[in-house]
Write an enzyme that holds these catalytic residues in place. Structure first.
Site, PDB file in Angstrom:
ATOM      1  N   GLU A  87       0.808  -1.236   0.041  1.00  0.00           N
ATOM      2  CA  GLU A  87       0.122   0.015   0.003  1.00  0.00           C
ATOM      3  C   GLU A  87       0.770   1.186  -0.019  1.00  0.00           C
ATOM      4  OE1 GLU A  87      -3.185   0.167   3.084  1.00  0.00           O
ATOM      5  OE2 GLU A  87      -3.220   2.309   2.801  1.00  0.00           O
ATOM      6  N   LYS A 283      -6.966  -1.072  11.411  1.00  0.00           N
ATOM      7  CA  LYS A 283      -6.465  -1.407  10.457  1.00  0.00           C
ATOM      8  C   LYS A 283      -5.061  -0.622  10.030  1.00  0.00           C
ATOM      9  CE  LYS A 283      -5.877  -1.310   5.506  1.00  0.00           C
ATOM     10  NZ  LYS A 283      -4.922  -0.351   4.767  1.00  0.00           N
ATOM     11  N   ASP A 299       4.402 -14.593  11.163  1.00  0.00           N
ATOM     12  CA  ASP A 299       3.122 -14.997  10.755  1.00  0.00           C
ATOM     13  C   ASP A 299       2.282 -13.934  10.958  1.00  0.00           C
ATOM     14  OD1 ASP A 299       0.771 -16.332  10.727  1.00  0.00           O
ATOM     15  OD2 ASP A 299       1.272 -17.757  11.759  1.00  0.00           O
ATOM     16  N   HIS A 396      -1.878  10.527   0.173  1.00  0.00           N
ATOM     17  CA  HIS A 396      -2.231   9.528  -0.849  1.00  0.00           C
ATOM     18  C   HIS A 396      -2.027   9.458  -2.343  1.00  0.00           C
ATOM     19  CE1 HIS A 396      -4.122   5.846   1.876  1.00  0.00           C
ATOM     20  NE2 HIS A 396      -3.356   6.460   2.527  1.00  0.00           N
TER      21      HIS A 396
HETATM   22  C1  MEV Z   1      -5.486   3.553   5.480  1.00  0.00           C
HETATM   23  O1  MEV Z   1      -4.654   2.325   4.916  1.00  0.00           O
HETATM   24  C2  MEV Z   1      -5.426   3.497   6.865  1.00  0.00           C
HETATM   25  C3  MEV Z   1      -6.123   4.602   7.582  1.00  0.00           C
HETATM   26  O2  MEV Z   1      -7.420   4.487   6.984  1.00  0.00           O
HETATM   27  C4  MEV Z   1      -6.213   4.356   9.066  1.00  0.00           C
HETATM   28  C5  MEV Z   1      -6.988   5.253   9.858  1.00  0.00           C
HETATM   29  O3  MEV Z   1      -7.954   5.674   9.310  1.00  0.00           O
HETATM   30  O4  MEV Z   1      -6.662   5.448  11.094  1.00  0.00           O
HETATM   31  C6  MEV Z   1      -5.557   5.801   7.073  1.00  0.00           C
END
Ligand code: MEV
Length: 446
Positions: A87, A283, A299, A396
């Site tokens: 990513e 995430k 792992d 991004h």
């Molecule tokens: C993107 O991979 C991760 C985010 O969405 C995490 C978050 O919102 O805290 C930017």
């Protein structure tokens, strides 16, 4: 027709044979696909042999970027973190958080505990009282029988810490469990734990058979399964950052350090109380964790499963990180249960993982727990900081633009022009295509 796409004995074909069969039955342009997949074979046959040994039915290698996030100060020591991730922006965000905290005392981390758990699940038609009465003798037998398996780990300072008998009959008829706790030192310990548990299962059956005071039915124990648990809440590390609120740099002019701290804490609080936000928040944490876990050939499925189970430990899925602004101090921390190895598994077999570990100074499993928790916290800090200030699309989109330009085979000149053109515009696939078409039409020679 569909039948042609099935095969028996696929695993027995040579690697080339597998590829030939595959491209013939699943691709429209077999020769080119075959050539392309083979172009990812390692040029050094010995190296390729190592990769092929990791899994089954391999036909090629799947590449992922191996990036570096430098300038991490953790417990006073400087690290450059190896990160394997597909990513965009993740490595850049980690690097930026590392730099930010380098000027504010760095990251801190501490392993709280390293206990791992394994279980032998069995059913038995008898009372817990009877079982309890023979348990001390059973325990001794289990330990004695498994001694050849545990000796080596004991020499390294680990081994079996305890064996508990749990009565689970209130949940499932006749269901009991041996819950075994382990210390596995620098290895993740999956093989060790599972071998010990399977030995316990055999001993358990033999032990019951020998109980002459038991009825015939009581001499039978049915072992359902023996397996480690990937939930390791007692294999726990904490990572944190802290500084006076006035030392925080919000990175945007419109907001003061005080307001930044409050907004940051609120954003983390929202992830504590709302599972929808918590999932995205965590995430982001795992963007950092998984990247270093992968780079060190640990792992990641186990790490993810454990982290998410821990995030739900009180019955609601919540943020793994927490933030406090108190008495002029900003504190942001992450508690992470994580079972890792720096020996065993693929850690030393995978050539890049070996390099990753060397880059980290060949850490112990404990030190790696600290490093990886910091990677998660740094990623989380960078994400939340962007979210409450500029939004994440700004960062991004740069990488997104880069990827789209690569897709269209843009030249260096076109990349430069595109970056200045899109500096104040929304990037999309079609907008970039249109930009390139116009730019190329204008610059056609002659
Ligand atoms: C993107 O991979 C991760 C985010 O969405 C995490 C978050 O919102 O805290 C930017």
């Amino acid at each position: 027709m569909q039948k042609q796409k099935t095969i028996s004995g696929f695993s027995k074909l040579s690697k080339k044979g597998k590829l030939e069969w595959l491209v013939k039955h699943f691709f429209k342009d077999p020769e080119n696909v075959m050539r392309e997949l083979m172009s990812f074979w390692h040029s050094d046959e010995a190296q390729q042999h190592i990769f092929d040994g990791f899994s089954e039915n391999t036909i090629s290698n799947y590449y992922l970027p191996f990036g570096i996030a430098p300038n991490f100060q953790i417990n006073g020591k400087i690290y450059a973190l190896p990160m394997v991730i597909e990513e965009s922006s993740v490595v850049a965000a980690a690097s930026s958080a590392a730099k930010y905290w380098l000027d504010r005392g760095g990251f801190h981390a501490q392993v709280i505990k390293t206990t791992k758990i394994g279980q032998v699940h069995f059913t038995w038609k008898g009372s817990i009282q009877l079982l309890g009465s023979v348990f001390p003798a059973l325990k001794e037998q289990l330990i004695r029988d498994a001694a050849p398996i545990t000796a080596n780990m004991e020499n390294r300072g680990g081994g079996v810490l305890d064996i508990q008998l749990l009565d689970m009959t209130h949940l499932e008829t006749d269901f009991y469990q041996l819950r075994v706790s382990f210390e596995t030192c620098d290895s993740m310990g999956a093989n060790f734990i599972n071998s010990v548990l399977e030995s316990y299962a055999d001993s358990l059956r033999a032990f019951f058979k020998k109980q002459t005071a038991f009825s015939e039915e009581e001499q039978e124990v049915d072992v359902i399964m023996s397996i480690l648990s990937n939930y390791t809440p007692e294999c726990l590390v904490r990572a944190w950052v802290e500084c006076p609120v006035e030392d925080l740099d919000p990175c945007v002019e419109a907001i003061t350090a005080d307001a930044f701290a409050d907004k940051f804490a609120k954003a983390v609080r929202i992830a504590q109380i709302d599972p929808y936000r918590a999932t995205t928040h965590n995430k982001g944490i795992f963007n950092g964790i998984d990247a270093v876990v992968l780079a060190t050939a640990n792992d990641f499925r186990a790490v993810e499963a454990c982290g998410h189970a821990y995030a739900s430990r009180d019955g609601q899925y919540r943020s793994l990180s927490q933030c406090e602004v108190k008495d002029g101090k900003f504190r942001f921390w992450l508690d992470l249960p994580i079972a890792l190895g720096t020996v065993g598994g693929l850690t030393r077999l995978h050539p890049i993982a070996r390099k990753s570990l060397e880059l980290l100074g060949n850490p112990s499993a404990k030190e790696l727990m600290e490093i990886i928790a910091v990677a998660g916290l740094a990623q989380n800090f960078a994400a939340v900081r962007s979210l409450i200030t500029t939004g994440i699309q700004q960062g991004h989109m740069k990488m997104h633009l880069h990827n789209i330009l690569t897709h269209f085979g843009a030249s260096e000149l076109e990349v430069g022009e595109a970056f200045s053109y899109f500096s104040d515009k929304v990037v999309s696939f079609s907008a970039v295509r249109e930009f390139l078409e116009i730019f190329r039409a204008k610059t056609i020679p002659g």
